[in-house]
Motif scaffolding. Structure first.
Motif, PDB file in Angstrom:
ATOM      1  N   LEU A  94      -6.582  -9.568 -31.353  1.00 46.13           N
ATOM      2  CA  LEU A  94      -7.486  -8.904 -30.411  1.00 46.13           C
ATOM      3  C   LEU A  94      -7.237  -7.399 -30.414  1.00 46.13           C
ATOM      4  O   LEU A  94      -8.179  -6.599 -30.335  1.00 46.13           O
ATOM      5  N   LEU A  95      -5.981  -7.007 -30.528  1.00 47.47           N
ATOM      6  CA  LEU A  95      -5.638  -5.585 -30.595  1.00 47.47           C
ATOM      7  C   LEU A  95      -6.306  -4.937 -31.811  1.00 47.47           C
ATOM      8  O   LEU A  95      -6.893  -3.850 -31.714  1.00 47.47           O
ATOM      9  N   ALA A  96      -6.233  -5.625 -32.957  1.00 45.67           N
ATOM     10  CA  ALA A  96      -6.866  -5.096 -34.173  1.00 45.67           C
ATOM     11  C   ALA A  96      -8.387  -5.054 -34.027  1.00 45.67           C
ATOM     12  O   ALA A  96      -9.040  -4.103 -34.470  1.00 45.67           O
ATOM     13  N   ALA A  97      -8.956  -6.072 -33.392  1.00 42.23           N
ATOM     14  CA  ALA A  97     -10.411  -6.114 -33.215  1.00 42.23           C
ATOM     15  C   ALA A  97     -10.881  -5.009 -32.286  1.00 42.23           C
ATOM     16  O   ALA A  97     -11.950  -4.411 -32.499  1.00 42.23           O
ATOM     17  N   ARG A  98     -10.106  -4.706 -31.247  1.00 41.37           N
ATOM     18  CA  ARG A  98     -10.479  -3.613 -30.342  1.00 41.37           C
ATOM     19  C   ARG A  98     -10.409  -2.265 -31.052  1.00 41.37           C
ATOM     20  O   ARG A  98     -11.243  -1.385 -30.823  1.00 41.37           O
ATOM     21  N   PHE A  99      -9.425  -2.095 -31.916  1.00 42.68           N
ATOM     22  CA  PHE A  99      -9.352  -0.869 -32.725  1.00 42.68           C
ATOM     23  C   PHE A  99     -10.590  -0.754 -33.606  1.00 42.68           C
ATOM     24  O   PHE A  99     -11.210   0.322 -33.704  1.00 42.68           O
ATOM     25  N   LEU A 100     -10.969  -1.857 -34.246  1.00 37.70           N
ATOM     26  CA  LEU A 100     -12.151  -1.869 -35.104  1.00 37.70           C
ATOM     27  C   LEU A 100     -13.420  -1.564 -34.299  1.00 37.70           C
ATOM     28  O   LEU A 100     -14.294  -0.835 -34.760  1.00 37.70           O
ATOM     29  N   SER A 101     -13.500  -2.098 -33.072  1.00 37.33           N
ATOM     30  CA  SER A 101     -14.665  -1.847 -32.224  1.00 37.33           C
ATOM     31  C   SER A 101     -14.804  -0.376 -31.870  1.00 37.33           C
ATOM     32  O   SER A 101     -15.914   0.139 -31.685  1.00 37.33           O
ATOM     33  N   GLY A 102     -13.674   0.321 -31.762  1.00 35.24           N
ATOM     34  CA  GLY A 102     -13.705   1.731 -31.408  1.00 35.24           C
ATOM     35  C   GLY A 102     -14.071   2.656 -32.547  1.00 35.24           C
ATOM     36  O   GLY A 102     -14.530   3.791 -32.310  1.00 35.24           O
ATOM     37  N   LEU A 103     -13.894   2.205 -33.792  1.00 38.44           N
ATOM     38  CA  LEU A 103     -14.142   3.087 -34.942  1.00 38.44           C
ATOM     39  C   LEU A 103     -15.549   3.692 -34.960  1.00 38.44           C
ATOM     40  O   LEU A 103     -15.701   4.888 -35.201  1.00 38.44           O
ATOM     41  N   PRO A 104     -16.627   2.911 -34.722  1.00 36.79           N
ATOM     42  CA  PRO A 104     -17.964   3.500 -34.824  1.00 36.79           C
ATOM     43  C   PRO A 104     -18.398   4.291 -33.597  1.00 36.79           C
ATOM     44  O   PRO A 104     -19.434   4.965 -33.638  1.00 36.79           O
ATOM     45  N   HIS A 105     -17.651   4.242 -32.514  1.00 34.28           N
ATOM     46  CA  HIS A 105     -18.061   4.842 -31.246  1.00 34.28           C
ATOM     47  C   HIS A 105     -18.407   6.325 -31.393  1.00 34.28           C
ATOM     48  O   HIS A 105     -19.525   6.766 -31.118  1.00 34.28           O
ATOM     49  N   GLY A 106     -17.425   7.125 -31.803  1.00 34.47           N
ATOM     50  CA  GLY A 106     -17.631   8.569 -31.867  1.00 34.47           C
ATOM     51  C   GLY A 106     -18.658   8.981 -32.896  1.00 34.47           C
ATOM     52  O   GLY A 106     -19.473   9.883 -32.658  1.00 34.47           O
ATOM     53  N   ALA A 107     -18.626   8.324 -34.060  1.00 38.05           N
ATOM     54  CA  ALA A 107     -19.594   8.669 -35.103  1.00 38.05           C
ATOM     55  C   ALA A 107     -21.013   8.337 -34.668  1.00 38.05           C
ATOM     56  O   ALA A 107     -21.968   9.069 -34.980  1.00 38.05           O
ATOM     57  N   PHE A 108     -21.190   7.229 -33.935  1.00 38.41           N
ATOM     58  CA  PHE A 108     -22.538   6.877 -33.469  1.00 38.41           C
ATOM     59  C   PHE A 108     -23.080   7.950 -32.536  1.00 38.41           C
ATOM     60  O   PHE A 108     -24.218   8.401 -32.678  1.00 38.41           O
ATOM     61  N   PHE A 109     -22.263   8.369 -31.562  1.00 35.37           N
ATOM     62  CA  PHE A 109     -22.727   9.397 -30.646  1.00 35.37           C
ATOM     63  C   PHE A 109     -22.892  10.740 -31.354  1.00 35.37           C
ATOM     64  O   PHE A 109     -23.806  11.507 -31.037  1.00 35.37           O
ATOM     65  N   GLY A 110     -21.992  11.032 -32.290  1.00 35.87           N
ATOM     66  CA  GLY A 110     -22.097  12.296 -33.015  1.00 35.87           C
ATOM     67  C   GLY A 110     -23.353  12.369 -33.863  1.00 35.87           C
ATOM     68  O   GLY A 110     -24.137  13.325 -33.781  1.00 35.87           O
ATOM     69  N   VAL A 111     -23.560  11.366 -34.708  1.00 33.95           N
ATOM     70  CA  VAL A 111     -24.753  11.334 -35.553  1.00 33.95           C
ATOM     71  C   VAL A 111     -25.999  11.141 -34.690  1.00 33.95           C
ATOM     72  O   VAL A 111     -27.053  11.744 -34.952  1.00 33.95           O
ATOM     73  N   GLY A 112     -25.883  10.308 -33.646  1.00 34.38           N
ATOM     74  CA  GLY A 112     -27.021  10.074 -32.766  1.00 34.38           C
ATOM     75  C   GLY A 112     -27.494  11.343 -32.083  1.00 34.38           C
ATOM     76  O   GLY A 112     -28.703  11.565 -31.915  1.00 34.38           O
ATOM     77  N   ALA A 113     -26.566  12.212 -31.682  1.00 36.27           N
ATOM     78  CA  ALA A 113     -26.943  13.482 -31.055  1.00 36.27           C
ATOM     79  C   ALA A 113     -27.700  14.362 -32.034  1.00 36.27           C
ATOM     80  O   ALA A 113     -28.684  15.031 -31.668  1.00 36.27           O
ATOM     81  N   VAL A 114     -27.278  14.363 -33.296  1.00 37.59           N
ATOM     82  CA  VAL A 114     -27.980  15.145 -34.323  1.00 37.59           C
ATOM     83  C   VAL A 114     -29.386  14.591 -34.528  1.00 37.59           C
ATOM     84  O   VAL A 114     -30.366  15.344 -34.630  1.00 37.59           O
ATOM     85  N   VAL A 115     -29.502  13.276 -34.578  1.00 33.13           N
ATOM     86  CA  VAL A 115     -30.816  12.643 -34.742  1.00 33.13           C
ATOM     87  C   VAL A 115     -31.706  12.953 -33.541  1.00 33.13           C
ATOM     88  O   VAL A 115     -32.887  13.290 -33.686  1.00 33.13           O
ATOM     89  N   ALA A 116     -31.144  12.853 -32.335  1.00 39.53           N
ATOM     90  CA  ALA A 116     -31.930  13.099 -31.116  1.00 39.53           C
ATOM     91  C   ALA A 116     -32.524  14.505 -31.115  1.00 39.53           C
ATOM     92  O   ALA A 116     -33.701  14.695 -30.797  1.00 39.53           O
ATOM     93  N   THR A 117     -31.723  15.493 -31.485  1.00 40.63           N
ATOM     94  CA  THR A 117     -32.224  16.870 -31.463  1.00 40.63           C
ATOM     95  C   THR A 117     -33.242  17.132 -32.566  1.00 40.63           C
ATOM     96  O   THR A 117     -34.083  18.015 -32.436  1.00 40.63           O
ATOM     97  N   SER A 118     -33.182  16.348 -33.642  1.00 32.34           N
ATOM     98  CA  SER A 118     -34.135  16.546 -34.740  1.00 32.34           C
ATOM     99  C   SER A 118     -35.511  15.979 -34.404  1.00 32.34           C
ATOM    100  O   SER A 118     -36.494  16.284 -35.085  1.00 32.34           O
TER     101      SER A 118
END
Length: 411
Positions: A94-118
């Motif tokens: 579960l510890l490893a799965a939670r780490f994996l769940s966190g990996l896309p978090h920042g990139a999604f918001f980062g790329v998503g913000a760029v997409v939103a402004t475009s």
């Protein structure tokens, strides 16, 4: 506003739900997996570590890919992480799965913000970012309480299955609503171009403002339950509702910050950080009664999230030629603020300064963030071309070339 922003908000809702729901499920998880509450608390830290590592890493390795594809792949990784959490046979898995769940978090918001402004006109960029983050704030009002209730009644594993379903809905929304070709997108620069953007002093000053400014929020919010029960006099059973009030305040602040930042980004940032410092400094007084304690929770959410949108937008503008990595790094900065703020608030408590002392420490961090933002403003003033209007610098718009400076002056 484009309907495509709804797809980004759905993804943000799912991510916000899975990030914060673990706090409410810790006793159930600890009992089921036969570990202590402090040990189960490492599951929260594992997710945050995944965000910090995954945000810049995934943004960098996907720099040349179409952003619509990147968002869908990140959400697919989010689904895998949550599904593995639901079926984890033991604590370590579960510890490893939670780490994996966190990996896309920042990139999604980062790329998503760029997409939103475009997707919108330049004068609506801040509002577009705030609408994407609306999914995150609404998750604190509805998603987290509902997911916690599901976990308490159906078992904590059902919660992560439910979050996986939200991820599937997000992928479908992204596929249907995000255009394959983004009209205002910056051309992909590749890994080298994205890394070059991080060599900019203004980018690092903006990231530093994020760490200090939102460290102020988490210095207080990490210990808000103790303040509400031990000082304001609320029963433990009332805390969930009060935390939903924080989500209401955060939603108001997010929408207000987006609207204000489109008119004056720098002034909105300064105003948000100043308000945050004042609210936190008043916590010892506000937490003396129940009604003022509830008001303090709402004001905390408003003040912090008024500053959130201009912070995101400022990082993107300072790395205008390659904003995806910088924007994702800003999400890692938010999580560093989470960890650092909680640590500093804990030091104030351990020193015996009282239950509300983490909020006072947070006021100091907000003042520090305001100072870093002031230094960033000074750097922008020195870098502004001759004849460039002061009011445009205050608003946070500094042209990168003489041609764009001339255009700004003509306006």
């Amino acid at each position: 506003m484009p309907l495509a922003l709804l797809a980004l908000a759905v993804g943000a809702f799912g991510i916000g739900t899975t990030e914060f729901v673990m706090m409410g499920l810790l006793p159930d998880v600890a009992t089921d997996l036969h570990v202590s509450i402090p040990t189960a608390g490492h599951l929260v830290s594992a997710y945050a570590l995944g965000v910090v590592i995954g945000a810049p890493l995934l943004a960098a390795v996907t720099a040349r890919m179409p952003r619509r594809t990147v968002l869908m792949l990140l959400m697919a990784l989010f689904i895998v992480g949550n599904a593995l959490s639901a079926f984890a046979p033991g604590y370590d898995s579960l510890l490893a799965a939670r780490f994996l769940s966190g990996l896309p978090h920042g990139a999604f918001f980062g790329v998503g913000a760029v997409v939103a402004t475009s997707l919108v006109a330049p004068e609506r960029k801040a509002r577009s970012v705030s609408l994407m983050f609306l999914g995150l704030t609404v998750a604190n009002i509805a998603g987290v309480p509902a997911a916690t209730l599901m976990g308490q009644n159906l078992g904590w594993r059902a919660t992560f299955l439910g979050v996986s379903v939200i991820g599937l809905a997000a992928i479908a929304s992204l596929a249907l609503l995000i255009p394959r070709t983004l009209p205002g997108a910056t051309p992909a620069t590749g890994l080298r171009g994205e890394l070059a953007a991080l060599r900019s002093l203004p980018v690092w000053l903006a990231l530093g403002t994020t760490v200090a400014g939102f460290g102020a929020l988490f210095s207080a919010y990490s210990y808000i339950t103790s303040m509400l029960t031990d000082t304001a006099g609320y029963a433990d059973s009332s805390v969930t509702l009060l935390l939903a009030l924080f989500g209401v305040g955060a939603t108001i602040g997010n929408l207000l910050g987006g609207r204000l930042a489109d008119h004056a980004m720098r002034r909105t940032l300064f105003g948000g950080l100043t308000s945050l410092a004042v609210v936190l400094a008043l916590f010892p007084l506000l937490m003396r009664t129940q009604w003022s304690g509830a008001l303090a929770v709402v004001l905390l959410g408003i003040a912090a999230f008024v500053a959130g949108t201009p912070l995101n937008l400022m990082v993107m503008e300072k790395a205008s030629t390659a904003p995806s990595l910088a924007s994702s790094a800003n999400q890692a900065a938010f999580n560093l603020a989470n960890a650092g703020g909680a640590w500093i608030g804990g030091l104030a408590l351990a020193a015996g300064f009282g239950v509300t002392s983490p909020a006072v420490a947070g006021a100091g961090l907000a003042a520090l963030g305001l100072g870093v933002a002031g230094v960033a403003y000074g750097v922008d003033r020195r870098r502004a071309p001759a004849g460039f209007g002061r009011e445009r610098v205050v608003a946070g718009h500094v042209p990168q070339t003489a041609e764009t400076a001339a255009t700004a002056v003509r306006r």
